[in-house]
Enzyme design. Structure first.
Site, PDB file in Angstrom:
ATOM      1  N   GLY A  33       1.411   4.742   2.004  1.00  0.00           N
ATOM      2  CA  GLY A  33       1.115   5.559   3.165  1.00  0.00           C
ATOM      3  C   GLY A  33       1.372   7.022   2.831  1.00  0.00           C
ATOM      4  N   SER A  34       1.211   7.893   3.830  1.00  0.00           N
ATOM      5  CA  SER A  34       1.408   9.321   3.569  1.00  0.00           C
ATOM      6  C   SER A  34       2.881   9.644   3.341  1.00  0.00           C
ATOM      7  CB  SER A  34       0.858  10.141   4.738  1.00  0.00           C
ATOM      8  OG  SER A  34       1.422   9.657   5.938  1.00  0.00           O
ATOM      9  N   THR A  35       3.793   8.808   3.879  1.00  0.00           N
ATOM     10  CA  THR A  35       5.206   9.148   3.754  1.00  0.00           C
ATOM     11  C   THR A  35       5.991   8.180   2.878  1.00  0.00           C
ATOM     12  OG1 THR A  35       5.677   7.873   5.757  1.00  0.00           O
ATOM     13  CG2 THR A  35       5.302  10.227   6.050  1.00  0.00           C
ATOM     14  N   ALA A  36       5.434   7.039   2.537  1.00  0.00           N
ATOM     15  CA  ALA A  36       6.217   6.047   1.810  1.00  0.00           C
ATOM     16  C   ALA A  36       5.321   4.984   1.178  1.00  0.00           C
ATOM     17  CB  ALA A  36       7.194   5.358   2.777  1.00  0.00           C
ATOM     18  N   THR A  37       5.931   4.230   0.267  1.00  0.00           N
ATOM     19  CA  THR A  37       5.258   3.057  -0.304  1.00  0.00           C
ATOM     20  C   THR A  37       5.738   1.829   0.453  1.00  0.00           C
ATOM     21  OG1 THR A  37       5.128   4.070  -2.472  1.00  0.00           O
ATOM     22  CG2 THR A  37       4.984   1.680  -2.406  1.00  0.00           C
ATOM     23  N   ASP A  46       0.642  10.162  16.530  1.00  0.00           N
ATOM     24  CA  ASP A  46      -0.298   9.868  15.446  1.00  0.00           C
ATOM     25  C   ASP A  46      -0.962   8.497  15.633  1.00  0.00           C
ATOM     26  OD1 ASP A  46      -1.704  10.556  13.175  1.00  0.00           O
ATOM     27  OD2 ASP A  46      -0.136   9.962  11.769  1.00  0.00           O
ATOM     28  N   GLY A  95       0.834  -1.207   0.000  1.00  0.00           N
ATOM     29  CA  GLY A  95       0.000   0.000   0.000  1.00  0.00           C
ATOM     30  C   GLY A  95       0.865   1.252   0.000  1.00  0.00           C
ATOM     31  N   LYS A 111       9.537  -0.068   3.702  1.00  0.00           N
ATOM     32  CA  LYS A 111       8.909   1.229   3.416  1.00  0.00           C
ATOM     33  C   LYS A 111       9.919   2.032   2.623  1.00  0.00           C
ATOM     34  CE  LYS A 111       6.292   3.418   6.636  1.00  0.00           C
ATOM     35  NZ  LYS A 111       5.894   3.955   7.976  1.00  0.00           N
TER      36      LYS A 111
HETATM   37  O1  3AM Z   1      -3.052   0.594   2.577  1.00  0.00           O
HETATM   38  P1  3AM Z   1      -3.347  -0.447   3.610  1.00  0.00           P
HETATM   39  O2  3AM Z   1      -4.033   0.079   4.831  1.00  0.00           O
HETATM   40  O3  3AM Z   1      -3.897  -1.724   3.084  1.00  0.00           O
HETATM   41  O4  3AM Z   1      -1.284  -1.444   6.671  1.00  0.00           O
HETATM   42  C1  3AM Z   1      -0.401  -0.611   5.967  1.00  0.00           C
HETATM   43  C2  3AM Z   1      -1.066   0.040   4.768  1.00  0.00           C
HETATM   44  O5  3AM Z   1      -1.911  -0.872   4.161  1.00  0.00           O
HETATM   45  C3  3AM Z   1       0.685  -1.413   5.279  1.00  0.00           C
HETATM   46  O6  3AM Z   1       1.118  -0.609   4.205  1.00  0.00           O
HETATM   47  C4  3AM Z   1       0.071   0.253   3.800  1.00  0.00           C
HETATM   48  C5  3AM Z   1       0.601   1.684   3.735  1.00  0.00           C
HETATM   49  O7  3AM Z   1       1.003   2.111   5.001  1.00  0.00           O
HETATM   50  N1  3AM Z   1       1.845  -1.675   6.152  1.00  0.00           N
HETATM   51  C6  3AM Z   1       2.651  -0.743   6.719  1.00  0.00           C
HETATM   52  N2  3AM Z   1       3.625  -1.344   7.418  1.00  0.00           N
HETATM   53  C7  3AM Z   1       3.423  -2.684   7.293  1.00  0.00           C
HETATM   54  C8  3AM Z   1       4.095  -3.847   7.817  1.00  0.00           C
HETATM   55  N3  3AM Z   1       5.157  -3.708   8.613  1.00  0.00           N
HETATM   56  C9  3AM Z   1       2.290  -2.898   6.485  1.00  0.00           C
HETATM   57  N4  3AM Z   1       1.838  -4.120   6.181  1.00  0.00           N
HETATM   58  C10 3AM Z   1       2.522  -5.178   6.709  1.00  0.00           C
HETATM   59  N5  3AM Z   1       3.615  -5.050   7.503  1.00  0.00           N
END
Ligand code: 3AM
Length: 354
Positions: free
Chosen positions: A12-16, A126, A10, A32
């Protein structure tokens, strides 16, 4: 460490965020990634995560810098949490809200993570369901891009919907602000919706939170005990809010807390972590997943493990097959497709002090 990038989980706001595999050990982890020039939040997260260890906080596994096509990428390695965010788990569950026994388990785990952070002088800044990740051992706090030391002055950070009144007014952001955000997260779990209703734009939210004198609406489905717990989190005056340690002793959680501590301390016949894989394997399959997730606290005899396992099965296993063609090698000679790891000297040049 040599590693290969897998499918994208997915953005996130700061990274893929992607799945990744260590070439030598085959260990799966999450990575990330963001362009180095925009990696301030990720490097801040690295600085904090690399200094803390708790079963209730997503585990840090390292970082590096790679070149991908013409871009220089900063990568942060984390424990892979197969069931994704708590927010997804809430929405994946039929009806979009969790039963009180499961809310109790998750709240207890998040609070133990917060207690650890707060005792170490760190404010997360956050807390919300999309920053809590769920795996076999239950809930863990993630996303430390806004976190700071409690004494550190700095800009206000976070998400308006979860901001405490003093944060919305720009006055202070301390340990008590995380407790307010935890209260908002409990409302998310219990209602499946946002803590503040009928407001969506950030300015209106900040005004409502900071200056209206109101509290978010407490979900009516919660028991008296749970509502009293929420009341201790959602005091508008931060001095009146209970601390993480006090809340762990609140009647809503104390039984669950003692059970989790006992389970984690107990002998080899019990799991070392409450949801140890051996423990999972020894559990009988639930008759109905639905009943595991929403069983009311008063009638629930099931362990924390069973209840969370029910949730993880409901949200389904990750789809490992869908994106196989996108797996790339981190050290391919051709930099056309993969990430090429930059050497240590170049990496050290980019480290920030915090
Ligand atoms: O976009 P969704 O909500 O499906 O849950 C986090 C989010 O998924 C997932 O990456 C997306 C963008 O933040 N995520 C973040 N860290 C993670 C991790 N350590 C992760 N999923 C699994 N393990």
């Amino acid at each position: 460490m040599d590693w290969t990038r897998g499918h994208t989980i997915g953005h996130g706001s700061t990274a893929t965020v992607s799945v990744a595999t260590a070439v030598q050990s085959g260990d799966v982890f999450a990575v990330k990634s963001v362009e180095l020039s925009q990696s301030e939040f990720l490097r801040r997260e690295q600085k904090i995560l690399s200094s803390i260890v708790s079963p209730f906080i997503v585990r840090y596994k390292g970082c590096d810098i790679t070149r991908k096509h013409s871009k220089v990428m900063y990568n942060l390695f984390l424990e892979y949490m197969p069931d994704g965010s708590l927010r997804n788990a809430i929405h994946a569950h039929g009806g979009g809200r969790l039963g009180e026994s499961l809310i109790r388990v998750f709240t207890c785990q998040i609070l133990q993570g917060l207690d650890y952070l707060h005792l170490n002088g760190l404010v997360h800044c956050d807390i919300k369901s999309s920053n809590i990740l769920v795996g076999e051992s239950g809930a863990k706090i993630a996303d430390f891009g806004c976190a700071k030391r409690v004494e550190q002055p700095g800009p206000i950070a976070g998400t308006p919907m979860f901001m405490a009144p003093e944060v919305a007014r720009g006055e202070e952001q301390g340990l008590a602000s995380d407790i307010w955000a935890l209260g908002c997260t409990i409302i998310e779990m219990a209602s499946g919706g946002a803590p503040w209703r009928n407001v969506s734009d950030p300015v209106s939210i900040i005004y409502r939170v900071g200056y209206s004198g109101h509290l978010p609406e407490f979900p009516c489905c919660l028991s008296e005990q749970a509502r009293d717990f929420l009341d201790k989190c959602l005091r508008r005056d931060p001095k009146e809010r209970w601390t993480a340690s006090q809340l762990l002793a609140h009647p809503f959680l104390v039984g669950e807390f003692n059970k989790q501590v006992q389970e984690s301390n107990s002998s080899s016949t019990s799991p070392t972590s409450i949801l140890d894989q051996t423990f999972w394997n020894s559990l009988d399959e639930p008759e109905s997943l639905e009943s595991l997730v929403s069983v009311p606290s008063s009638t629930s005899e099931s362990s924390a493990g069973e209840r969370i396992r029910g949730l993880s099965l409901l949200s389904g296993p990750p789809d490992w097959d869908c994106d196989d063609q996108n797996w790339i090698s981190a050290r391919e000679d051709s930099s056309e497709e993969g990430d090429t790891v930059l050497d240590d000297i170049e990496y050290k040049d980019y480290k920030v002090s915090w």
